[in-house]
Scaffold this motif. Sequence first.
Motif, mmCIF file in Angstrom:
data_model
loop_
_atom_site.group_PDB
_atom_site.id
_atom_site.type_symbol
_atom_site.label_atom_id
_atom_site.label_comp_id
_atom_site.label_asym_id
_atom_site.label_seq_id
_atom_site.Cartn_x
_atom_site.Cartn_y
_atom_site.Cartn_z
ATOM 1 N N LYS A 7 34.033 15.664 25.341
ATOM 2 C CA LYS A 7 35.423 15.282 25.078
ATOM 3 C C LYS A 7 36.438 16.109 25.854
ATOM 4 O O LYS A 7 37.622 15.761 25.895
ATOM 5 C CB LYS A 7 35.719 15.391 23.580
ATOM 6 C CG LYS A 7 35.547 16.778 23.004
ATOM 7 C CD LYS A 7 35.719 16.768 21.494
ATOM 8 C CE LYS A 7 35.506 18.161 20.906
ATOM 9 N NZ LYS A 7 35.589 18.142 19.442
ATOM 10 N N HIS A 26 40.923 17.943 31.470
ATOM 11 C CA HIS A 26 40.943 16.564 30.973
ATOM 12 C C HIS A 26 40.333 16.549 29.582
ATOM 13 O O HIS A 26 39.305 17.184 29.338
ATOM 14 C CB HIS A 26 40.120 15.661 31.907
ATOM 15 C CG HIS A 26 39.855 14.295 31.341
ATOM 16 N ND1 HIS A 26 38.588 13.855 31.021
ATOM 17 C CD2 HIS A 26 40.692 13.257 31.048
ATOM 18 C CE1 HIS A 26 38.650 12.611 30.560
ATOM 19 N NE2 HIS A 26 39.909 12.235 30.561
ATOM 20 N N TYR A 27 41.006 15.886 28.639
ATOM 21 C CA TYR A 27 40.344 15.640 27.350
ATOM 22 C C TYR A 27 40.461 14.170 26.988
ATOM 23 O O TYR A 27 41.373 13.468 27.411
ATOM 24 C CB TYR A 27 40.895 16.544 26.241
ATOM 25 C CG TYR A 27 42.288 16.228 25.706
ATOM 26 C CD1 TYR A 27 42.592 15.032 25.069
ATOM 27 C CD2 TYR A 27 43.306 17.181 25.801
ATOM 28 C CE1 TYR A 27 43.855 14.767 24.559
ATOM 29 C CE2 TYR A 27 44.579 16.935 25.285
ATOM 30 C CZ TYR A 27 44.831 15.718 24.668
ATOM 31 O OH TYR A 27 46.084 15.456 24.160
ATOM 32 N N HIS A 28 39.484 13.725 26.221
ATOM 33 C CA HIS A 28 39.484 12.371 25.673
ATOM 34 C C HIS A 28 39.031 12.503 24.226
ATOM 35 O O HIS A 28 37.847 12.537 23.939
ATOM 36 C CB HIS A 28 38.546 11.459 26.465
ATOM 37 C CG HIS A 28 38.720 10.006 26.132
ATOM 38 N ND1 HIS A 28 38.083 8.995 26.804
ATOM 39 C CD2 HIS A 28 39.482 9.386 25.188
ATOM 40 C CE1 HIS A 28 38.424 7.825 26.291
ATOM 41 N NE2 HIS A 28 39.273 8.043 25.310
ATOM 42 N N ARG A 30 38.640 11.351 20.365
ATOM 43 C CA ARG A 30 38.523 10.153 19.525
ATOM 44 C C ARG A 30 38.849 10.448 18.069
ATOM 45 O O ARG A 30 38.810 9.568 17.228
ATOM 46 C CB ARG A 30 37.129 9.555 19.683
ATOM 47 C CG ARG A 30 36.940 8.930 21.064
ATOM 48 C CD ARG A 30 35.527 8.448 21.315
ATOM 49 N NE ARG A 30 35.452 7.685 22.551
ATOM 50 C CZ ARG A 30 35.371 8.222 23.762
ATOM 51 N NH1 ARG A 30 35.364 9.543 23.905
ATOM 52 N NH2 ARG A 30 35.308 7.455 24.839
ATOM 53 N N GLU A 91 43.905 10.408 25.546
ATOM 54 C CA GLU A 91 43.361 10.952 26.791
ATOM 55 C C GLU A 91 44.498 11.585 27.585
ATOM 56 O O GLU A 91 45.557 10.979 27.752
ATOM 57 C CB GLU A 91 42.704 9.840 27.607
ATOM 58 C CG GLU A 91 42.039 10.325 28.877
ATOM 59 C CD GLU A 91 41.348 9.206 29.649
ATOM 60 O OE1 GLU A 91 40.657 9.522 30.636
ATOM 61 O OE2 GLU A 91 41.513 8.029 29.266
ATOM 62 N N LYS A 136 46.136 7.441 37.403
ATOM 63 C CA LYS A 136 44.857 7.551 36.688
ATOM 64 C C LYS A 136 43.695 7.546 37.660
ATOM 65 O O LYS A 136 42.729 8.314 37.515
ATOM 66 C CB LYS A 136 44.706 6.422 35.671
ATOM 67 C CG LYS A 136 43.415 6.560 34.858
ATOM 68 C CD LYS A 136 43.263 5.479 33.822
ATOM 69 C CE LYS A 136 41.953 5.670 33.061
ATOM 70 N NZ LYS A 136 41.743 4.625 32.042
ATOM 71 N N GLN A 140 41.014 10.658 38.212
ATOM 72 C CA GLN A 140 39.570 10.489 38.070
ATOM 73 C C GLN A 140 38.836 10.856 39.358
ATOM 74 O O GLN A 140 37.766 11.478 39.331
ATOM 75 C CB GLN A 140 39.231 9.048 37.673
ATOM 76 C CG GLN A 140 37.747 8.822 37.379
ATOM 77 C CD GLN A 140 37.186 9.782 36.353
ATOM 78 O OE1 GLN A 140 37.676 9.833 35.223
ATOM 79 N NE2 GLN A 140 36.164 10.551 36.713
#
Length: 287
Positions: A7, A26-28, A30, A91, A136, A140
């Motif tokens: 994450k 970077h974090y994602h 949930r 995100e 974005k 990436q």
Amino acid sequence: MQNQTKKRRVFHLPSLGYPRFVDFGHYHYRKVEPILESHQHQGVMEICFCIRGQQYYELEGKLLKLRGNDILIVPPNHAHSSGVYPEDIGELYWLQVYIDHTQGQLCNLPEEQSDFLISSLKANTGEIFKGSLSLKSLLQKLIDQLESDQTTLVQLTTNQLLVQLLLETLELSQTVQIVVPSERVKIIDDFIAKNLHRIIYVDELAELVNFSTAYFKSWFKQHFGAPPKAYINRLKIERAKEELLKTNSVTEVAYNLGFSTSQYFATTFKKFTGMSPKVFRAQVEKS
């Protein structure tokens, strides 16, 4: 790389051969994470790119709310945190840059050009502005390059991506921000606000604005910064925070907001707040 989980990823750029930078991350998430405690970066400017979801920042006594496709440049030497809010579902990327040219050469640029770029970005700190879809892809690609073996070709490509990212951010920060909610956005927002007491179906929202369900999901995420279900549930939980202080019954609040069971409500509440409804109420009553 100094930190990597499914994450959250953080790259320490100087150790990879990119001076003048500190971390690129970077974090994602949930589910919500603990509060971002107050901290500051000495001599370092931090650019935050919110891709989806939302995130609060408390900066210079002002509470700022980033949504999907928002950018915030945090000025150097200024304390910032997420205030009383947890790190939120969503995100986000961030890039930290030294403002002082004595910290190293910026992407092999001449000193005059790098100083111009950094000082121009620094002039636009502290205010939220809109990003672009191309960012974005750039972010990436930068992740992909930093995860590769740092060959000469990879380093050349990474420097080019970093310069492009800074230039596009600068251009966006100088663009006049005209935010005029479309009629469709207003229709959807009004409908959701009036129907938080029940289950709201995606296909009925799509029908309101004459979109197919598949296209509507993509359109909604672009305009609201989150998928329909996540956006609606967040609004329900914000309403639930108010209702929990008016009644002792968690079950009553759950049913009044269209949740099928109190357990599902409690699970959703914890996902967005990091605590159960009862713990939330106890904390508010104690404060």
